[in-house]
Design a protein around this motif. Sequence first.
Motif, mmCIF file in Angstrom:
data_model
loop_
_atom_site.group_PDB
_atom_site.id
_atom_site.type_symbol
_atom_site.label_atom_id
_atom_site.label_comp_id
_atom_site.label_asym_id
_atom_site.label_seq_id
_atom_site.Cartn_x
_atom_site.Cartn_y
_atom_site.Cartn_z
ATOM 1 N N LYS A 27 -37.192 12.267 -7.935
ATOM 2 C CA LYS A 27 -37.054 10.823 -8.117
ATOM 3 C C LYS A 27 -36.338 10.184 -6.933
ATOM 4 C CE LYS A 27 -37.157 10.963 -13.135
ATOM 5 N NZ LYS A 27 -36.416 10.796 -14.377
ATOM 6 N N ASP A 30 -38.789 9.849 -4.099
ATOM 7 C CA ASP A 30 -39.687 8.721 -4.346
ATOM 8 C C ASP A 30 -38.994 7.396 -4.055
ATOM 9 O OD1 ASP A 30 -41.719 10.431 -5.099
ATOM 10 O OD2 ASP A 30 -41.369 10.193 -7.262
ATOM 11 N N LEU A 31 -37.735 7.279 -4.459
ATOM 12 C CA LEU A 31 -36.968 6.063 -4.184
ATOM 13 C C LEU A 31 -36.788 5.864 -2.682
ATOM 14 C CD1 LEU A 31 -35.288 3.635 -5.099
ATOM 15 C CD2 LEU A 31 -33.324 5.183 -5.291
ATOM 16 N N LYS A 33 -38.724 6.940 -0.280
ATOM 17 C CA LYS A 33 -40.011 6.552 0.298
ATOM 18 C C LYS A 33 -40.280 5.070 0.065
ATOM 19 C CE LYS A 33 -42.442 10.973 -0.211
ATOM 20 N NZ LYS A 33 -43.515 11.658 -0.953
ATOM 21 N N THR A 34 -40.021 4.625 -1.154
ATOM 22 C CA THR A 34 -40.263 3.220 -1.485
ATOM 23 C C THR A 34 -39.360 2.304 -0.674
ATOM 24 O OG1 THR A 34 -40.898 3.831 -3.731
ATOM 25 C CG2 THR A 34 -40.280 1.551 -3.373
ATOM 26 N N GLU A 35 -38.093 2.649 -0.598
ATOM 27 C CA GLU A 35 -37.143 1.817 0.131
ATOM 28 C C GLU A 35 -37.473 1.793 1.627
ATOM 29 O OE1 GLU A 35 -32.351 0.967 0.243
ATOM 30 O OE2 GLU A 35 -33.064 2.848 -0.594
ATOM 31 N N SER A 37 -40.372 2.199 2.962
ATOM 32 C CA SER A 37 -41.584 1.408 3.105
ATOM 33 C C SER A 37 -41.273 -0.085 3.110
ATOM 34 C CB SER A 37 -42.548 1.738 1.964
ATOM 35 O OG SER A 37 -43.673 0.908 2.008
ATOM 36 N N GLU A 38 -40.347 -0.507 2.245
ATOM 37 C CA GLU A 38 -39.949 -1.913 2.212
ATOM 38 C C GLU A 38 -39.294 -2.325 3.523
ATOM 39 O OE1 GLU A 38 -37.372 -2.225 -1.158
ATOM 40 O OE2 GLU A 38 -39.009 -2.054 -2.603
ATOM 41 N N SER A 41 -41.859 -2.623 6.244
ATOM 42 C CA SER A 41 -42.665 -3.822 6.033
ATOM 43 C C SER A 41 -41.950 -5.061 6.556
ATOM 44 C CB SER A 41 -42.969 -3.973 4.539
ATOM 45 O OG SER A 41 -43.689 -5.155 4.307
ATOM 46 N N THR A 123 -30.959 4.112 -2.166
ATOM 47 C CA THR A 123 -31.085 5.571 -2.245
ATOM 48 C C THR A 123 -29.731 6.236 -2.066
ATOM 49 O OG1 THR A 123 -33.329 5.440 -1.380
ATOM 50 C CG2 THR A 123 -32.237 7.571 -1.233
#
Length: 138
Positions: A27, A30-31, A33-35, A37-38, A41, A123
């Motif tokens: 988990k 995954d967090l 990776k998401t952070e 990516s943000e 961006s 994270t």
Amino acid sequence: MVSSTDNVPLSELLGGLVSDVSGLLRKEIDLAKTEASEKVSRAMTGVEVLVIGLVLAIGAVGVLLSAVVGALATVMVHQGMAETTAHALSALIVGLVIAGLAWALVSKGIATLRGATFKLDRTSASLRRDVDVVKEKM
């Protein structure tokens, strides 16, 4: 999990702990990776503005210097200025205006990039909480 750990074998407790920790790590990854990516961006927005500014600067030099310089020189010649002087002065004026616009756009893009931080705050905080929970269980 079982509420009382008195009757549970050590191997089962360790197995549960390993399972919990591995799930937790998945988990957290995954967090992260998401952070990330943000953050990328947001940084890309600054890069896009920077690239647009650079393209406009290059395009402006090619197109505007040929069209506007000719028109401005024509106006100056009709005002009584020598043709050579009118072309030189109009090229200088148009070049300075376009350079100012390009500088403003490039500066805005760089400022946006500087404002983007790449720290994974959520994270890091989550990992600290997870370490504390694991320490309590040990």
